[in-house]
Write a protein that holds these residues in place. Structure first.
Motif, PDB file in Angstrom:
ATOM      1  N   SER A  98       0.833  -1.201   0.000  1.00  0.00           N
ATOM      2  CA  SER A  98       0.000   0.000   0.000  1.00  0.00           C
ATOM      3  C   SER A  98       0.870   1.253   0.000  1.00  0.00           C
ATOM      4  O   SER A  98       2.059   1.215   0.321  1.00  0.00           O
ATOM      5  N   ALA A  99       0.239   2.379  -0.352  1.00  0.00           N
ATOM      6  CA  ALA A  99       0.944   3.656  -0.293  1.00  0.00           C
ATOM      7  C   ALA A  99       1.407   3.937   1.134  1.00  0.00           C
ATOM      8  O   ALA A  99       2.470   4.519   1.340  1.00  0.00           O
ATOM      9  N   ALA A 100       0.616   3.510   2.119  1.00  0.00           N
ATOM     10  CA  ALA A 100       1.006   3.711   3.519  1.00  0.00           C
ATOM     11  C   ALA A 100       2.278   2.930   3.844  1.00  0.00           C
ATOM     12  O   ALA A 100       3.140   3.415   4.600  1.00  0.00           O
ATOM     13  N   ASP A 101       2.409   1.721   3.285  1.00  0.00           N
ATOM     14  CA  ASP A 101       3.632   0.939   3.505  1.00  0.00           C
ATOM     15  C   ASP A 101       4.842   1.668   2.931  1.00  0.00           C
ATOM     16  O   ASP A 101       5.913   1.722   3.547  1.00  0.00           O
ATOM     17  N   PHE A 102       4.672   2.215   1.728  1.00  0.00           N
ATOM     18  CA  PHE A 102       5.771   2.959   1.119  1.00  0.00           C
ATOM     19  C   PHE A 102       6.103   4.207   1.940  1.00  0.00           C
ATOM     20  O   PHE A 102       7.270   4.570   2.095  1.00  0.00           O
ATOM     21  N   ASP A 103       5.064   4.864   2.469  1.00  0.00           N
ATOM     22  CA  ASP A 103       5.299   6.027   3.316  1.00  0.00           C
ATOM     23  C   ASP A 103       6.082   5.643   4.575  1.00  0.00           C
ATOM     24  O   ASP A 103       6.968   6.377   5.020  1.00  0.00           O
ATOM     25  N   ASP A 104       5.744   4.489   5.146  1.00  0.00           N
ATOM     26  CA  ASP A 104       6.459   4.015   6.330  1.00  0.00           C
ATOM     27  C   ASP A 104       7.942   3.822   6.022  1.00  0.00           C
ATOM     28  O   ASP A 104       8.819   4.224   6.800  1.00  0.00           O
ATOM     29  N   LEU A 105       8.213   3.183   4.880  1.00  0.00           N
ATOM     30  CA  LEU A 105       9.596   2.914   4.508  1.00  0.00           C
ATOM     31  C   LEU A 105      10.340   4.216   4.233  1.00  0.00           C
ATOM     32  O   LEU A 105      11.481   4.398   4.666  1.00  0.00           O
ATOM     33  N   THR A 106       9.692   5.139   3.532  1.00  0.00           N
ATOM     34  CA  THR A 106      10.335   6.422   3.258  1.00  0.00           C
ATOM     35  C   THR A 106      10.563   7.195   4.547  1.00  0.00           C
ATOM     36  O   THR A 106      11.598   7.851   4.712  1.00  0.00           O
ATOM     37  N   GLY A 107       9.613   7.116   5.479  1.00  0.00           N
ATOM     38  CA  GLY A 107       9.802   7.788   6.762  1.00  0.00           C
ATOM     39  C   GLY A 107      11.034   7.282   7.483  1.00  0.00           C
ATOM     40  O   GLY A 107      11.802   8.069   8.056  1.00  0.00           O
ATOM     41  N   LEU A 108      11.233   5.963   7.446  1.00  0.00           N
ATOM     42  CA  LEU A 108      12.428   5.394   8.070  1.00  0.00           C
ATOM     43  C   LEU A 108      13.682   5.859   7.346  1.00  0.00           C
ATOM     44  O   LEU A 108      14.684   6.229   7.980  1.00  0.00           O
ATOM     45  N   ARG A 109      13.618   5.865   6.014  1.00  0.00           N
ATOM     46  CA  ARG A 109      14.778   6.332   5.247  1.00  0.00           C
ATOM     47  C   ARG A 109      15.081   7.795   5.551  1.00  0.00           C
ATOM     48  O   ARG A 109      16.241   8.188   5.650  1.00  0.00           O
ATOM     49  N   MET A 110      14.024   8.610   5.685  1.00  0.00           N
ATOM     50  CA  MET A 110      14.213  10.035   5.959  1.00  0.00           C
ATOM     51  C   MET A 110      14.890  10.260   7.312  1.00  0.00           C
ATOM     52  O   MET A 110      15.637  11.223   7.500  1.00  0.00           O
ATOM     53  N   VAL A 111      14.603   9.400   8.266  1.00  0.00           N
ATOM     54  CA  VAL A 111      15.239   9.516   9.576  1.00  0.00           C
ATOM     55  C   VAL A 111      16.685   9.056   9.515  1.00  0.00           C
ATOM     56  O   VAL A 111      17.589   9.694  10.076  1.00  0.00           O
ATOM     57  N   LEU A 112      16.929   7.958   8.824  1.00  0.00           N
ATOM     58  CA  LEU A 112      18.243   7.320   8.865  1.00  0.00           C
ATOM     59  C   LEU A 112      19.232   7.888   7.844  1.00  0.00           C
ATOM     60  O   LEU A 112      20.357   8.252   8.195  1.00  0.00           O
ATOM     61  N   GLU A 113      18.833   7.966   6.575  1.00  0.00           N
ATOM     62  CA  GLU A 113      19.831   8.207   5.526  1.00  0.00           C
ATOM     63  C   GLU A 113      20.391   9.621   5.474  1.00  0.00           C
ATOM     64  O   GLU A 113      21.608   9.789   5.292  1.00  0.00           O
ATOM     65  N   PRO A 114      19.576  10.687   5.608  1.00  0.00           N
ATOM     66  CA  PRO A 114      20.198  12.017   5.627  1.00  0.00           C
ATOM     67  C   PRO A 114      21.170  12.185   6.798  1.00  0.00           C
ATOM     68  O   PRO A 114      22.244  12.784   6.637  1.00  0.00           O
ATOM     69  N   SER A 115      20.803  11.654   7.947  1.00  0.00           N
ATOM     70  CA  SER A 115      21.701  11.729   9.103  1.00  0.00           C
ATOM     71  C   SER A 115      22.961  10.914   8.864  1.00  0.00           C
ATOM     72  O   SER A 115      24.065  11.318   9.272  1.00  0.00           O
ATOM     73  N   ALA A 116      22.802   9.760   8.214  1.00  0.00           N
ATOM     74  CA  ALA A 116      23.977   8.939   7.902  1.00  0.00           C
ATOM     75  C   ALA A 116      24.904   9.669   6.942  1.00  0.00           C
ATOM     76  O   ALA A 116      26.137   9.626   7.080  1.00  0.00           O
ATOM     77  N   ALA A 117      24.326  10.351   5.951  1.00  0.00           N
ATOM     78  CA  ALA A 117      25.144  11.115   5.005  1.00  0.00           C
ATOM     79  C   ALA A 117      25.897  12.231   5.732  1.00  0.00           C
ATOM     80  O   ALA A 117      27.074  12.502   5.443  1.00  0.00           O
ATOM     81  N   ARG A 118      25.226  12.883   6.674  1.00  0.00           N
ATOM     82  CA  ARG A 118      25.880  13.924   7.472  1.00  0.00           C
ATOM     83  C   ARG A 118      27.045  13.336   8.264  1.00  0.00           C
ATOM     84  O   ARG A 118      28.160  13.900   8.269  1.00  0.00           O
ATOM     85  N   MET A 119      26.806  12.213   8.930  1.00  0.00           N
ATOM     86  CA  MET A 119      27.857  11.595   9.731  1.00  0.00           C
ATOM     87  C   MET A 119      29.014  11.132   8.859  1.00  0.00           C
ATOM     88  O   MET A 119      30.180  11.256   9.233  1.00  0.00           O
ATOM     89  N   ALA A 120      28.676  10.592   7.677  1.00  0.00           N
ATOM     90  CA  ALA A 120      29.731  10.142   6.769  1.00  0.00           C
ATOM     91  C   ALA A 120      30.605  11.315   6.337  1.00  0.00           C
ATOM     92  O   ALA A 120      31.834  11.195   6.245  1.00  0.00           O
ATOM     93  N   ALA A 121      29.979  12.465   6.083  1.00  0.00           N
ATOM     94  CA  ALA A 121      30.741  13.650   5.681  1.00  0.00           C
ATOM     95  C   ALA A 121      31.646  14.129   6.810  1.00  0.00           C
ATOM     96  O   ALA A 121      32.723  14.678   6.565  1.00  0.00           O
ATOM     97  N   GLU A 122      31.202  13.932   8.031  1.00  0.00           N
ATOM     98  CA  GLU A 122      31.982  14.381   9.186  1.00  0.00           C
ATOM     99  C   GLU A 122      33.118  13.415   9.526  1.00  0.00           C
ATOM    100  O   GLU A 122      34.192  13.848   9.960  1.00  0.00           O
ATOM    101  N   ARG A 123      32.890  12.115   9.316  1.00  0.00           N
ATOM    102  CA  ARG A 123      33.807  11.112   9.853  1.00  0.00           C
ATOM    103  C   ARG A 123      34.575  10.302   8.818  1.00  0.00           C
ATOM    104  O   ARG A 123      35.542   9.630   9.153  1.00  0.00           O
ATOM    105  N   SER A 124      34.122  10.318   7.585  1.00  0.00           N
ATOM    106  CA  SER A 124      34.651   9.367   6.604  1.00  0.00           C
ATOM    107  C   SER A 124      36.123   9.624   6.283  1.00  0.00           C
ATOM    108  O   SER A 124      36.622  10.744   6.362  1.00  0.00           O
ATOM    109  N   THR A 125      36.763   8.541   5.915  1.00  0.00           N
ATOM    110  CA  THR A 125      38.153   8.556   5.474  1.00  0.00           C
ATOM    111  C   THR A 125      38.188   8.081   4.027  1.00  0.00           C
ATOM    112  O   THR A 125      37.206   7.526   3.526  1.00  0.00           O
ATOM    113  N   PRO A 126      39.292   8.274   3.317  1.00  0.00           N
ATOM    114  CA  PRO A 126      39.374   7.775   1.938  1.00  0.00           C
ATOM    115  C   PRO A 126      39.053   6.293   1.825  1.00  0.00           C
ATOM    116  O   PRO A 126      38.411   5.863   0.855  1.00  0.00           O
TER     117      PRO A 126
END
Length: 254
Positions: A98-126
């Motif tokens: 359902s569209a609600a299922d997709f919304d649930d998955l996107t909500g989880l991605r919105m919480v996790l992935e932008p923050s992960a990208a931020r952390m990767a930019a702060e901490r990542s090495t070559p």
């Protein structure tokens, strides 16, 4: 690979677990209802009573059902399911979603992935960035092969979470990756869209390389939202309003 955590689908027990699990998650057996009797399920599934009981035990462990004396086996409400259980994730996203299922998955991605990208930019090495670069190159190479392109896309996002060097985030991303992989059948098949999204992914990688957490977070947030709208569009569920309204430039011919 996350699939290694799935309950074995081969054998009699696996057949019971999958058949009943899919039936419950898809709504064939709604919450609060009682599963058919043991005799009925044995005949329907063509299994022994011991195999059926073992399958029910596994499903109970996943929070899907609750055997009750004199009442039979009751289907539990979704808020009691172990929603990050690998099998439940697959059953929920691999078929009718359902569209609600997709919304649930996107909500989880919105919480996790932008923050992960931020952390990767702060901490990542070559060394940590290298797998992300390799995944993006594979996306370029397989742009005309949808299945391979999706694999490379998933590897890109997993690489970013791995670059946070946070084991808890990696584990959570592995569970989310199961759902993303399971719903790949509704992923856009537009080669034009594939080519366009390569540039969007490159923007994220460049921000991580430049150690620019604000830009990395913003670029990832926009990418996740656009991907969600593409899924809704290609499944005919695009919304005219709401948090994830489809954008004009997400059209596959853009």
């Amino acid at each position: 690979m996350p699939g290694e955590h799935l309950y074995p689908s081969r054998g009699v027990h696996g057949t019971v677990v999958r058949a009943l699990g899919v039936a419950i998650v898809s709504g064939r057996y709604p919450p609060g209802t009682t599963l058919p009797t043991e005799d009925q399920l044995v005949a329907e599934l063509g299994v022994s009573r011991s195999a059926l009981r073992e399958g029910i035990r596994v499903l109970a462990g996943k929070g899907l059902v609750e055997p009750q004396t004199r009442r039979g086996t009751i289907v539990r409400p979704p808020d009691r399911w172990h929603l990050l259980d690998p099998d439940i994730l697959v059953w929920r996203y691999e078929s009718t979603t359902s569209a609600a299922d997709f919304d649930d998955l996107t909500g989880l991605r919105m919480v996790l992935e932008p923050s992960a990208a931020r952390m990767a930019a702060e901490r990542s090495t070559p060394a940590l960035i290298k797998p992300i670069e390799a995944a993006l190159e594979e996306m370029r190479r397989t742009v005309d092969d949808t299945e391979s392109f999706i694999e490379a896309d998933l590897a890109f996002h997993s690489g970013i979470v791995a670059a946070t060097d946070n084991n808890l985030l990696v584990h959570l991303n592995n569970m989310m990756g199961i759902a993303l992989s399971a719903h790949r059948h509704v992923h856009t098949r537009s080669r034009t869209r594939h080519r366009k999204t390569i540039g969007e992914h490159r923007r994220i990688l460049d921000a991580i390389r430049d150690h620019d957490p604000d830009q990395a977070e913003l670029a990832m947030r926009e990418l996740v939202e656009r991907a969600h709208q593409d899924v809704l569009y290609y499944t005919g569920r695009a919304r005219r309003s709401g948090a994830f309204t489809r954008r004009k430039d997400s059209d596959p011919g853009a």
